[in-house]
Design a protein around this motif. Structure first.
Motif, short mmCIF file in Angstrom:
data_model
loop_
_atom_site.label_atom_id
_atom_site.label_comp_id
_atom_site.label_asym_id
_atom_site.label_seq_id
_atom_site.Cartn_x
_atom_site.Cartn_y
_atom_site.Cartn_z
N ALA A 125 -3.73 -3.76 -4.91
CA ALA A 125 -3.85 -2.68 -5.90
C ALA A 125 -5.30 -2.35 -6.20
O ALA A 125 -5.65 -1.18 -6.40
CB ALA A 125 -3.12 -3.08 -7.19
N GLU A 126 -6.15 -3.36 -6.23
CA GLU A 126 -7.56 -3.13 -6.52
C GLU A 126 -8.25 -2.33 -5.41
O GLU A 126 -9.30 -1.72 -5.64
CB GLU A 126 -8.28 -4.46 -6.73
N GLU A 127 -7.65 -2.34 -4.21
CA GLU A 127 -8.23 -1.60 -3.09
C GLU A 127 -7.79 -0.14 -3.07
O GLU A 127 -8.37 0.68 -2.34
CB GLU A 127 -7.81 -2.26 -1.76
N ILE A 128 -6.76 0.20 -3.85
CA ILE A 128 -6.23 1.57 -3.86
C ILE A 128 -7.03 2.41 -4.84
O ILE A 128 -6.96 2.21 -6.06
CB ILE A 128 -4.74 1.59 -4.24
N GLU A 129 -7.80 3.34 -4.33
CA GLU A 129 -8.67 4.16 -5.18
C GLU A 129 -7.84 4.98 -6.17
O GLU A 129 -6.89 5.66 -5.81
CB GLU A 129 -9.51 5.10 -4.32
N GLY A 130 -8.20 4.86 -7.43
CA GLY A 130 -7.56 5.65 -8.47
C GLY A 130 -6.35 5.00 -9.11
O GLY A 130 -5.83 5.51 -10.11
N LEU A 131 -5.89 3.86 -8.57
CA LEU A 131 -4.70 3.21 -9.12
C LEU A 131 -5.08 2.28 -10.26
O LEU A 131 -5.92 1.39 -10.09
CB LEU A 131 -3.96 2.43 -8.04
N ARG A 132 -4.45 2.46 -11.39
CA ARG A 132 -4.64 1.55 -12.52
C ARG A 132 -3.68 0.37 -12.36
O ARG A 132 -2.49 0.57 -12.07
CB ARG A 132 -4.39 2.25 -13.85
N CYS A 133 -4.18 -0.84 -12.57
CA CYS A 133 -3.35 -2.02 -12.33
C CYS A 133 -3.62 -3.08 -13.39
O CYS A 133 -4.75 -3.26 -13.83
CB CYS A 133 -3.64 -2.57 -10.93
N VAL A 134 -2.57 -3.79 -13.78
CA VAL A 134 -2.67 -4.90 -14.73
C VAL A 134 -1.98 -6.11 -14.10
O VAL A 134 -0.89 -6.00 -13.54
CB VAL A 134 -2.00 -4.55 -16.07
N PHE A 135 -2.64 -7.27 -14.21
CA PHE A 135 -2.05 -8.51 -13.70
C PHE A 135 -1.12 -9.10 -14.75
O PHE A 135 -1.42 -9.09 -15.94
CB PHE A 135 -3.16 -9.52 -13.35
N GLU A 136 0.00 -9.63 -14.29
CA GLU A 136 1.06 -10.12 -15.17
C GLU A 136 1.20 -11.65 -15.09
O GLU A 136 1.12 -12.23 -14.02
CB GLU A 136 2.38 -9.47 -14.76
N GLY A 137 1.41 -12.27 -16.25
CA GLY A 137 1.66 -13.71 -16.30
C GLY A 137 3.06 -14.00 -16.83
O GLY A 137 3.73 -13.11 -17.39
N TYR A 138 3.48 -15.24 -16.67
CA TYR A 138 4.80 -15.67 -17.13
C TYR A 138 4.68 -16.91 -18.01
O TYR A 138 3.87 -17.80 -17.73
CB TYR A 138 5.72 -15.98 -15.94
N ARG A 167 0.83 -1.21 0.00
CA ARG A 167 0.00 0.00 0.00
C ARG A 167 0.87 1.26 0.00
O ARG A 167 0.57 2.23 -0.71
CB ARG A 167 -0.93 0.01 1.21
N ALA A 168 1.93 1.26 0.79
CA ALA A 168 2.80 2.43 0.87
C ALA A 168 3.41 2.75 -0.48
O ALA A 168 3.44 3.92 -0.92
CB ALA A 168 3.89 2.20 1.91
N VAL A 169 3.89 1.73 -1.18
CA VAL A 169 4.50 1.94 -2.50
C VAL A 169 3.47 2.43 -3.50
O VAL A 169 3.71 3.38 -4.26
CB VAL A 169 5.16 0.63 -2.99
N MET A 170 2.31 1.80 -3.51
CA MET A 170 1.27 2.18 -4.48
C MET A 170 0.76 3.60 -4.24
O MET A 170 0.53 4.36 -5.20
CB MET A 170 0.12 1.18 -4.41
N GLU A 171 0.61 3.97 -2.98
CA GLU A 171 0.17 5.34 -2.68
C GLU A 171 1.24 6.36 -3.08
O GLU A 171 0.92 7.46 -3.54
CB GLU A 171 -0.18 5.45 -1.20
N GLY A 172 2.51 5.99 -2.94
CA GLY A 172 3.59 6.86 -3.37
C GLY A 172 3.57 7.05 -4.88
O GLY A 172 3.79 8.16 -5.39
#
Length: 253
Positions: A153-166, A127-132
């Motif tokens: 990430a889904e809980e952080i309001e306004g943050l755009r996030c994409v899930f990554e695969g390998y 959360r700290a990193v994402m808010e920063g």
């Protein structure tokens, strides 16, 4: 039409030490995770890699790590959430300056190595990193390497996030990854099969033969795999038979 991003860790050379095959790999990917100077990279490599990405219309992202070049950012450190946040903001600022000087901008953030592990294990650190990141630029995209991080990430309001695969690493049944100590060449056809399965079905076969869900909109290919270029060429050839388009993160989320 399914649209999916191909990302790759880049800019990890520094001084006289060379890492990866950035010039050969860049034409085949859509997003580049460029080292921010802590676990790898230096100002000259950062500038050159930003320019290379821009030349190929590849989305530019920062790949921040712990301040540990000796251990390539893969050794655990005792850092508070605030310290980790400031490590990321610092590296994001450095790469942003090179991007701006090149007439480009930063698209995304993808933490590296032990830093990623810390974020996966501690919701407070994540959360700290994402808010920063949001404070620096609310348009930035967070590239989430596992479901623990994605859920935060889904809980952080306004943050755009994409899930990554390998696809050039093998999953365990619990969706953790098997990371080998030494890089070796892989079967390009097998990797291309995994790519298509994730892109079209969001599923892939784990090491025990079980089929697991990997709902990814971005797939990572490691540029330091010995036959990375052959793997990427095979993926590009394979998707021609399917309704799949490669696109940078900024056009997906």
């Amino acid at each position: 039409m399914v649209r999916i991003d191909v990302n790759c860790d880049m800019g990890e050379s520094f001084g006289n030490w060379s890492m990866g095959r950035d010039e050969e790999v860049m034409p085949y990917v859509t997003s580049a995770n460029i080292a921010g100077g802590y676990h790898a990279g230096d100002p000259h490599v950062m500038r050159e890699t930003v320019a290379l990405a821009a030349e190929h219309d590849v989305g530019i992202g920062v790949h921040p790590g712990l301040p540990d070049k000796m251990g390539f950012g893969r050794r655990t450190m005792d850092a508070t959430p605030r310290e980790l946040r400031e490590y990321v903001v610092y590296q994001l600022g450095a790469l942003s300056a090179f991007a701006e000087a090149n007439g480009s901008s930063i698209q995304h953030v993808k933490p590296h190595g032990a830093m990623y592990s810390m974020l996966s294990e501690s919701r407070e650190h994540a959360r700290a990193v994402m808010e920063g990141i949001l404070e620096v630029d609310p348009d930035l995209i967070y590239l989430a390497t596992d479901m623990n991080i994605y859920e935060v990430a889904e809980e952080i309001e306004g943050l755009r996030c994409v899930f990554e695969g390998y696809v050039d690493l093998t999953y365990r049944a619990d969706r953790s990854l098997i990371v080998e100590r030494e890089k070796r060449g892989l079967d390009p056809e097998l990797v291309a099969d995994r790519f298509v399965n994730i892109a079209l079905e969001g599923r892939v076969e784990a090491a025990n033969g079980e089929t697991i869900d990997v709902p990814a909109d971005s797939i990572c290919i490691h540029g330091d795999t010995p036959n990375a270029v052959e793997i990427l060429e095979t993926i590009h050839d394979r998707i021609e038979a399917y309704d799949v388009e490669l696109a940078p993160l900024s056009t997906i989320v």
